[in-house]
Design a protein around this motif. Sequence first.
Motif, PDB file in Angstrom:
ATOM      1  N   GLU A   1      -8.499  11.732   5.949  1.00  0.00           N
ATOM      2  CA  GLU A   1      -9.909  11.828   5.567  1.00  0.00           C
ATOM      3  C   GLU A   1     -10.846  11.155   6.568  1.00  0.00           C
ATOM      4  OE1 GLU A   1      -9.947  10.121   1.706  1.00  0.00           O
ATOM      5  OE2 GLU A   1      -9.244  11.945   0.694  1.00  0.00           O
ATOM      6  N   LYS A   2     -10.300  10.379   7.476  1.00  0.00           N
ATOM      7  CA  LYS A   2     -11.132   9.667   8.452  1.00  0.00           C
ATOM      8  C   LYS A   2     -11.566  10.619   9.566  1.00  0.00           C
ATOM      9  CE  LYS A   2      -9.441   4.937   7.865  1.00  0.00           C
ATOM     10  NZ  LYS A   2      -8.667   3.837   8.475  1.00  0.00           N
TER      11      LYS A   2
ATOM     12  N   ASP B   1      -1.122   7.094   0.182  1.00  0.00           N
ATOM     13  CA  ASP B   1      -2.548   6.755   0.273  1.00  0.00           C
ATOM     14  C   ASP B   1      -2.956   6.495   1.721  1.00  0.00           C
ATOM     15  OD1 ASP B   1      -2.808   7.020  -2.431  1.00  0.00           O
ATOM     16  OD2 ASP B   1      -2.795   4.870  -2.866  1.00  0.00           O
TER      17      ASP B   1
ATOM     18  N   LYS C   1      -3.313   9.780   3.367  1.00  0.00           N
ATOM     19  CA  LYS C   1      -4.511  10.459   2.859  1.00  0.00           C
ATOM     20  C   LYS C   1      -5.769   9.884   3.503  1.00  0.00           C
ATOM     21  CE  LYS C   1      -6.876  11.656  -1.458  1.00  0.00           C
ATOM     22  NZ  LYS C   1      -6.879  11.480  -2.934  1.00  0.00           N
ATOM     23  N   GLU C   2      -5.820   8.560   3.605  1.00  0.00           N
ATOM     24  CA  GLU C   2      -6.973   7.911   4.232  1.00  0.00           C
ATOM     25  C   GLU C   2      -7.098   8.314   5.694  1.00  0.00           C
ATOM     26  OE1 GLU C   2      -6.517   3.751   3.659  1.00  0.00           O
ATOM     27  OE2 GLU C   2      -6.762   3.851   1.480  1.00  0.00           O
ATOM     28  N   GLU C   3      -5.970   8.381   6.375  1.00  0.00           N
ATOM     29  CA  GLU C   3      -5.999   8.762   7.787  1.00  0.00           C
ATOM     30  C   GLU C   3      -6.492  10.197   7.956  1.00  0.00           C
ATOM     31  OE1 GLU C   3      -2.052   8.044   9.105  1.00  0.00           O
ATOM     32  OE2 GLU C   3      -2.353   5.879   9.390  1.00  0.00           O
TER      33      GLU C   3
ATOM     34  N   LYS D   1       0.835  -1.195   0.000  1.00  0.00           N
ATOM     35  CA  LYS D   1       0.000   0.000   0.000  1.00  0.00           C
ATOM     36  C   LYS D   1       0.870   1.246   0.000  1.00  0.00           C
ATOM     37  CE  LYS D   1      -4.408   1.473   1.896  1.00  0.00           C
ATOM     38  NZ  LYS D   1      -5.489   1.153   2.854  1.00  0.00           N
TER      39      LYS D   1
END
Length: 583
Positions: A277-278, A270, A273-275, A266
């Motif tokens: 956006e959470k 990314d 970015k996911e962290e 991974k």
Amino acid sequence: MQKVYKGFLVILINVVFINFSFGQKQSKNAYNQTDFDKNKIFNEVYSFWDKNQSNWFSVSKDSITSPCFVDARKYKGINNYGVTFRSKTYRNFHFIENLSMCFLKVEISKCTYNANNNIVDIEGFVSGNNDWGSNVFIKTKKEKKYIEIFLGEKTDTSRICYLGRTVNKDSVDVKINNKETNEFTALDTFPAFYFKKYAYSKILMAEKQPFKISGKVSKNTLLAFGSSYSEIFDIGAMIYNPEKNNRSKIIKRENYDCVPLITSNKLVADIKKEEAEKKEITYYTYTKNAENYILSRQFGKAKDEYNLLAQKYPVLFARDIHNAVRCAILSRDLKAAFSWSEKLAYKGIDLPYFNAKIFNGLRKNVEWKNFSIKYDSISKAAKAKWNLPLKKELDNLLNEDQAEYGLEKRKSQKVLYETTERVTDKLIDLLKREGFPSEEKIGSLVIKDTVLISFPDFNVLILHAIQKEPKNLKALNELLDKSGNNLEYDQKRNFNNTIGYGSCFRIYKGNLYNSKACSQNNSLEVRKISFKFNNPNGFIMDYGNYVIEANDSKDPKAVDDYYRDNYILVMKLTDDWEFYEKY
């Protein structure tokens, strides 16, 4: 006469102006570290693919035979290009890619320029990480690595990234988007440049290695150090156009550590970015906060987080109740401790669970007698509601699995694969008929009266499915995802998600090591792992992701040398080298 005089005056002024202008552009004859730092370009952009036309993991069949500086920032990772791997021998196989890039540290000690012949002489030192990350697939013998140095004008081109011989295709089937592959299957194409005419030098990659290079320069000349992340300097601008790369602030790098780009297939970008956006607060937001407080021994604050969790969610996992009870006791809130303890009765946990040392004070309290009577009644009522046929079918599947996987009777890999595929089919059918066997349906697993296990005993069926990757694994995962979303299955913290794949950490001979190819800025992860070995109150925690290296090698010196060369010793964890053999 007057006209002639004026004409002469104009000519004289023009000549003086032209000479003055040229004088302004005359170059210096000596340059220092600051001059180079100002003219450093393409920071963290280009990686180096050597003259053997190889990138991190594969050779090339491109026509360009020169070493190339490649802008591979858009590299996705092999799995993310649609490449799949399946074992042909039925052995456990998981393709895990970790990619790190490392920095060089260039120190200039002397640089002189001769305007008469346009020759520049540069001397200095370069430091580099001899264990830079690259793509980590398998352990390989330690080889000498070099830094290649170029002085010349770049020529733009592009380079193809090929799949290469990433695995032994005799034992592993490799496809891309369900199509056959070979070592020259193209994954991507990246912009690049190389040097046609250049001065060249080559030094060993190590701590502060001296270098010298000399050559003609023009306004387009670059000085490039080829390695993991390459260091590139605009020498032409430094000499002929010093204002071109003028910066208000110069960023100096004091080390040459590695930075991870891909972790367990991974992209790190990314993940970040996911962290970011959470924003949604979930069940695990509270448990994570509570466990972080426990790591810091702030038990009162951890108890408050568990109280918030109980307010938001009517049904909790037993491991969180188990922790909340301990936080209440350690923060001397016995009323809360009794209240939290009662919740364990609904999981069917028997009263002997409270024989653990931490409950000594609770058992001596005057409220204990009434509590124990009520607790025993609730526990029996909870057991009366269990789905016993579901529990029995799970036991049968577990026995069927262990008949083949038992250490004394272990069969061939093909038999184990076929067993797992057959058992997984039955498990899928059972989950569809009866739903997921949650703690409310079959109870929580407790061993030796007082030890709560955070995952059920049938979890081994799921683990074997993950390891063997049978054709029905996708159907099983879909059911598990649904149960995880409904908080029937503790999927996020399940043991199967923390079995070491792609971990930077190793535990060997009781010591904790961190890979040199990984970031060293990981104090929280270190605290999680070390807490496992200093947990007198029996909390059930996220102990981080690590791999245990068994101390059973036929060549222990080779293993010791491998760890010395590729890992950094973080700390001593335990004198019990074989702690992993104990339940």
